[in-house]
Scaffold this motif. Structure first.
Motif, PDB file in Angstrom:
ATOM      1  N   THR A  77      34.687  41.998  82.885  1.00  0.00           N
ATOM      2  CA  THR A  77      33.238  42.061  83.065  1.00  0.00           C
ATOM      3  C   THR A  77      32.669  40.647  83.042  1.00  0.00           C
ATOM      4  O   THR A  77      32.894  39.896  82.092  1.00  0.00           O
ATOM      5  CB  THR A  77      32.587  42.894  81.952  1.00  0.00           C
ATOM      6  N   THR A 133      41.552  36.128  90.376  1.00  0.00           N
ATOM      7  CA  THR A 133      41.102  36.806  89.157  1.00  0.00           C
ATOM      8  C   THR A 133      40.281  35.893  88.256  1.00  0.00           C
ATOM      9  O   THR A 133      39.823  36.329  87.211  1.00  0.00           O
ATOM     10  CB  THR A 133      42.309  37.331  88.369  1.00  0.00           C
ATOM     11  N   GLN A 140      41.686  49.613  79.655  1.00  0.00           N
ATOM     12  CA  GLN A 140      41.280  51.009  79.527  1.00  0.00           C
ATOM     13  C   GLN A 140      41.996  51.854  80.562  1.00  0.00           C
ATOM     14  O   GLN A 140      41.967  51.523  81.755  1.00  0.00           O
ATOM     15  CB  GLN A 140      39.774  51.169  79.747  1.00  0.00           C
ATOM     16  N   LYS A 196      44.220  50.259  83.194  1.00  0.00           N
ATOM     17  CA  LYS A 196      43.607  49.256  84.060  1.00  0.00           C
ATOM     18  C   LYS A 196      43.010  48.134  83.213  1.00  0.00           C
ATOM     19  O   LYS A 196      42.545  48.364  82.113  1.00  0.00           O
ATOM     20  CB  LYS A 196      42.511  49.881  84.922  1.00  0.00           C
ATOM     21  N   VAL A 197      43.029  46.928  83.759  1.00  0.00           N
ATOM     22  CA  VAL A 197      42.373  45.796  83.119  1.00  0.00           C
ATOM     23  C   VAL A 197      40.957  45.746  83.663  1.00  0.00           C
ATOM     24  O   VAL A 197      40.744  45.760  84.879  1.00  0.00           O
ATOM     25  CB  VAL A 197      43.113  44.472  83.421  1.00  0.00           C
ATOM     26  N   LEU A 198      39.979  45.690  82.775  1.00  0.00           N
ATOM     27  CA  LEU A 198      38.576  45.674  83.163  1.00  0.00           C
ATOM     28  C   LEU A 198      37.998  44.314  82.770  1.00  0.00           C
ATOM     29  O   LEU A 198      37.944  43.967  81.592  1.00  0.00           O
ATOM     30  CB  LEU A 198      37.819  46.794  82.454  1.00  0.00           C
ATOM     31  N   GLN A 254      31.719  44.265  87.252  1.00  0.00           N
ATOM     32  CA  GLN A 254      32.991  44.651  86.661  1.00  0.00           C
ATOM     33  C   GLN A 254      34.068  44.682  87.731  1.00  0.00           C
ATOM     34  O   GLN A 254      33.845  45.174  88.830  1.00  0.00           O
ATOM     35  CB  GLN A 254      32.900  46.017  86.001  1.00  0.00           C
ATOM     36  N   LYS A 255      35.251  44.176  87.375  1.00  0.00           N
ATOM     37  CA  LYS A 255      36.385  44.168  88.282  1.00  0.00           C
ATOM     38  C   LYS A 255      37.539  44.875  87.577  1.00  0.00           C
ATOM     39  O   LYS A 255      37.828  44.595  86.414  1.00  0.00           O
ATOM     40  CB  LYS A 255      36.754  42.733  88.629  1.00  0.00           C
ATOM     41  N   ARG A 256      38.187  45.791  88.272  1.00  0.00           N
ATOM     42  CA  ARG A 256      39.302  46.543  87.693  1.00  0.00           C
ATOM     43  C   ARG A 256      40.555  46.296  88.513  1.00  0.00           C
ATOM     44  O   ARG A 256      40.505  46.285  89.733  1.00  0.00           O
ATOM     45  CB  ARG A 256      39.006  48.040  87.724  1.00  0.00           C
ATOM     46  N   TYR A 257      41.670  46.117  87.813  1.00  0.00           N
ATOM     47  CA  TYR A 257      42.951  46.074  88.492  1.00  0.00           C
ATOM     48  C   TYR A 257      44.007  46.647  87.561  1.00  0.00           C
ATOM     49  O   TYR A 257      43.856  46.626  86.342  1.00  0.00           O
ATOM     50  CB  TYR A 257      43.303  44.670  88.997  1.00  0.00           C
TER      51      TYR A 257
END
Length: 107
Positions: free
Chosen positions: A88, A60, A81, A84-86, A95-98
């Motif tokens: 950038t 991460t 949001q 999810k953690v966004l 952008q990475k979401r988890y």
């Protein structure tokens, strides 16, 4: 031609070097961010060459598109949001979401 089996000792050494390179990236970021980006790129090459996964705590901390070492507030934006953690990357805009993980309380 037969492929030689990979030595398990080589995978252990690869994990150690990946950890060391990420420690160096964190150490050098305030002085020279380009050195940190180079450390991340080297760690990724070692992982790909030896076919080992980069551990989650290090996964991460870098951008998968441009291999930049990410520091929240400096070259990364972190938002939460819709559960999810966004993250950038401000270098390339990736952008990475988890998912948000809730911590368990000990009673």
């Amino acid at each position: 031609m037969r492929r030689r089996p990979k030595d398990q000792n080589a995978k252990k050494i690869a994990h150690e070097r990946i950890a060391l390179l990420f420690e160096r990236a964190a150490e050098f970021y305030p002085v020279d961010p380009e050195v940190s980006n180079r450390c991340v790129a080297l760690a990724r090459r070692i992982a790909m060459r030896q076919r080992v996964r980069i551990p989650r705590e290090y996964g991460t901390r870098f951008c998968r598109r441009c291999s930049a070492y990410l520091v929240p507030g400096s070259n990364a934006r972190v938002r939460v949001q819709h559960g999810k953690v966004l993250v950038t990357c401000r270098v390339c805009g990736h952008q990475k979401r988890y998912p948000v993980v809730k911590e368990h309380r000990k009673k």
